[in-house]
Design an enzyme around this catalytic site. Structure first.
Site, mmCIF file in Angstrom:
data_model
loop_
_atom_site.group_PDB
_atom_site.id
_atom_site.type_symbol
_atom_site.label_atom_id
_atom_site.label_comp_id
_atom_site.label_asym_id
_atom_site.label_seq_id
_atom_site.Cartn_x
_atom_site.Cartn_y
_atom_site.Cartn_z
ATOM 1 N N HIS A 1 -10.707 0.545 -2.826
ATOM 2 C CA HIS A 1 -12.085 0.491 -2.348
ATOM 3 C C HIS A 1 -13.063 1.130 -3.325
ATOM 4 O O HIS A 1 -12.774 2.197 -3.883
ATOM 5 C CB HIS A 1 -12.215 1.236 -1.019
ATOM 6 C CG HIS A 1 -11.338 0.710 0.075
ATOM 7 N ND1 HIS A 1 -11.328 -0.612 0.470
ATOM 8 C CD2 HIS A 1 -10.443 1.330 0.880
ATOM 9 C CE1 HIS A 1 -10.480 -0.774 1.464
ATOM 10 N NE2 HIS A 1 -9.920 0.386 1.730
ATOM 11 N N CYS B 1 -2.073 -2.968 7.486
ATOM 12 C CA CYS B 1 -1.901 -3.869 6.345
ATOM 13 C C CYS B 1 -0.582 -4.634 6.370
ATOM 14 O O CYS B 1 -0.537 -5.791 5.958
ATOM 15 C CB CYS B 1 -2.108 -3.094 5.053
ATOM 16 S SG CYS B 1 -3.843 -2.568 4.914
ATOM 17 N N HIS C 1 -17.509 2.442 0.484
ATOM 18 C CA HIS C 1 -17.054 1.187 1.103
ATOM 19 C C HIS C 1 -17.441 1.125 2.588
ATOM 20 O O HIS C 1 -17.434 2.144 3.278
ATOM 21 C CB HIS C 1 -15.531 1.073 0.955
ATOM 22 C CG HIS C 1 -14.990 -0.257 1.348
ATOM 23 N ND1 HIS C 1 -14.294 -0.464 2.524
ATOM 24 C CD2 HIS C 1 -15.037 -1.460 0.728
ATOM 25 C CE1 HIS C 1 -13.938 -1.739 2.599
ATOM 26 N NE2 HIS C 1 -14.374 -2.367 1.521
ATOM 27 N N HIS D 1 -10.843 6.678 1.651
ATOM 28 C CA HIS D 1 -9.456 6.619 1.169
ATOM 29 C C HIS D 1 -9.333 5.562 0.076
ATOM 30 O O HIS D 1 -10.124 4.624 0.024
ATOM 31 C CB HIS D 1 -8.495 6.277 2.326
ATOM 32 C CG HIS D 1 -8.709 4.890 2.867
ATOM 33 N ND1 HIS D 1 -9.719 4.595 3.763
ATOM 34 C CD2 HIS D 1 -8.082 3.724 2.609
ATOM 35 C CE1 HIS D 1 -9.686 3.309 4.037
ATOM 36 N NE2 HIS D 1 -8.715 2.743 3.339
ATOM 37 N N LYS E 1 -6.906 -5.077 -3.106
ATOM 38 C CA LYS E 1 -7.660 -5.640 -1.984
ATOM 39 C C LYS E 1 -8.609 -4.589 -1.435
ATOM 40 O O LYS E 1 -8.399 -3.391 -1.623
ATOM 41 C CB LYS E 1 -6.714 -6.125 -0.888
ATOM 42 C CG LYS E 1 -5.836 -5.016 -0.362
ATOM 43 C CD LYS E 1 -4.803 -5.532 0.593
ATOM 44 C CE LYS E 1 -3.965 -4.397 1.135
ATOM 45 N NZ LYS E 1 -4.733 -3.358 1.852
ATOM 46 N N ASP F 1 -4.495 -0.879 -1.909
ATOM 47 C CA ASP F 1 -5.801 -0.756 -1.258
ATOM 48 C C ASP F 1 -6.736 -0.130 -2.297
ATOM 49 O O ASP F 1 -6.398 0.891 -2.904
ATOM 50 C CB ASP F 1 -5.624 0.155 -0.028
ATOM 51 C CG ASP F 1 -6.587 -0.142 1.108
ATOM 52 O OD1 ASP F 1 -6.867 -1.320 1.374
ATOM 53 O OD2 ASP F 1 -7.056 0.828 1.738
ATOM 54 N N ASP G 1 0.792 -1.239 0.000
ATOM 55 C CA ASP G 1 0.000 0.000 0.000
ATOM 56 C C ASP G 1 0.826 1.291 0.000
ATOM 57 O O ASP G 1 0.544 2.216 0.773
ATOM 58 C CB ASP G 1 -0.965 0.008 1.194
ATOM 59 C CG ASP G 1 -1.994 -1.115 1.125
ATOM 60 O OD1 ASP G 1 -1.959 -1.912 0.169
ATOM 61 O OD2 ASP G 1 -2.834 -1.208 2.039
HETATM 62 C C1 VGL Z 1 -4.815 0.446 5.629
HETATM 63 C C2 VGL Z 1 -6.449 1.223 7.013
HETATM 64 C C3 VGL Z 1 -7.383 1.105 6.026
HETATM 65 C C4 VGL Z 1 -3.378 0.095 5.443
HETATM 66 C C5 VGL Z 1 -5.745 0.304 4.615
HETATM 67 O O1 VGL Z 1 -2.902 0.075 4.289
HETATM 68 O O2 VGL Z 1 -2.695 -0.156 6.455
HETATM 69 N N1 VGL Z 1 -5.180 0.890 6.824
HETATM 70 N N2 VGL Z 1 -7.023 0.653 4.814
HETATM 71 ZN ZN ZN Z 2 -8.394 0.725 3.223
#
Ligand code: VGL
Ligand code: ZN
Length: 203
Positions: A54, A157, A58, A87, A112, A52, A14
């Site tokens: 979404h 993550c 979401h 996000h 994901k 990430d 990410d």
């Molecule tokens: C993440 C919160 C929500 C991450 C992703 O990449 O750690 N944290 N979505």
């Molecule tokens: Zn996320």
């Protein structure tokens, strides 16, 4: 660290604009890891990126739940879920990789969190802890035995990806100076302890 070989894969988690300063869910110092990650990636013949990704609205977004605010916890059908600011919405600039990320030889991008009703911190399994992303099978088929992880955020993550790598039978090592954490209510210190307890190497 031992030198990387054909049993080793680097998983870059990410490294996206929304997790960097100025982004929607900024991880403090998130952009600082980019040069370190680029350097690390040069030592690996095999690199996988996660993204990430979404849909708008979401279920992990506080904005999807009237009266809720970001960083509150909410009970979902699959368990407790921290609610986040909107996000990494699919195909928006916030969901793009940081422009400084320079890993042209990355072989696979695992997206994901694309199911509207389930969040996914881990690159291996969604937050219901039963929907696989397919990454474990891919890594096994490619013959990898050891996963080295870096990226954002250490305590979400990266943490869940490292734990699931171990659970799937891979050796796992997290390169901490190529990660940054969100640290929601002490989550960073807990993440380090959980990874240690699960046999994740921390360097
Ligand atoms: C993440 C919160 C929500 C991450 C992703 O990449 O750690 N944290 N979505
Ligand atoms: Zn996320």
């Amino acid at each position: 660290m031992q030198p990387a070989n054909d049993r080793d894969v680097l998983l870059v988690v990410d490294a996206q604009n929304d997790f960097c300063p100025g982004g929607a869910l900024a991880v403090p110092g998130g952009d600082e890891i980019v040069p370190t990650v680029n350097r690390l990636a040069r030592d690996f013949a095999h690199v996988v990126l996660t993204q990430d990704w979404h849909p708008a609205g979401h279920t992990s977004f506080a904005s999807a739940h009237p009266g809720k605010t970001p960083f509150e916890t909410m009970e979902m059908p699959y368990g407790a879920q921290i609610l986040w600011p909107d996000h990494c919405v699919q195909a928006t600039p916030g969901a793009a990789f940081h422009r400084g990320l320079d890993i042209p030889h990355a072989a696979l991008i695992v997206r994901k969190g694309f199911r509207a009703a389930i969040d996914s911190y881990s690159a291996f399994q969604e937050n219901d802890r039963k929907t696989p992303t397919g990454l474990a099978s891919y890594l096994r088929e490619r013959g990898f035995e050891r996963v080295t992880l870096c990226g954002l955020a250490t305590d979400f993550c990266v943490l869940y990806s490292a734990l699931d790598a171990r659970a799937a039978g891979f050796a796992a090592t997290v390169v901490l100076d190529a990660c940054r954490g969100l640290d929601v209510d002490g989550s960073l210190a807990r993440a380090i302890e959980e990874m240690r307890a699960a046999g994740v190497g921390l360097v």
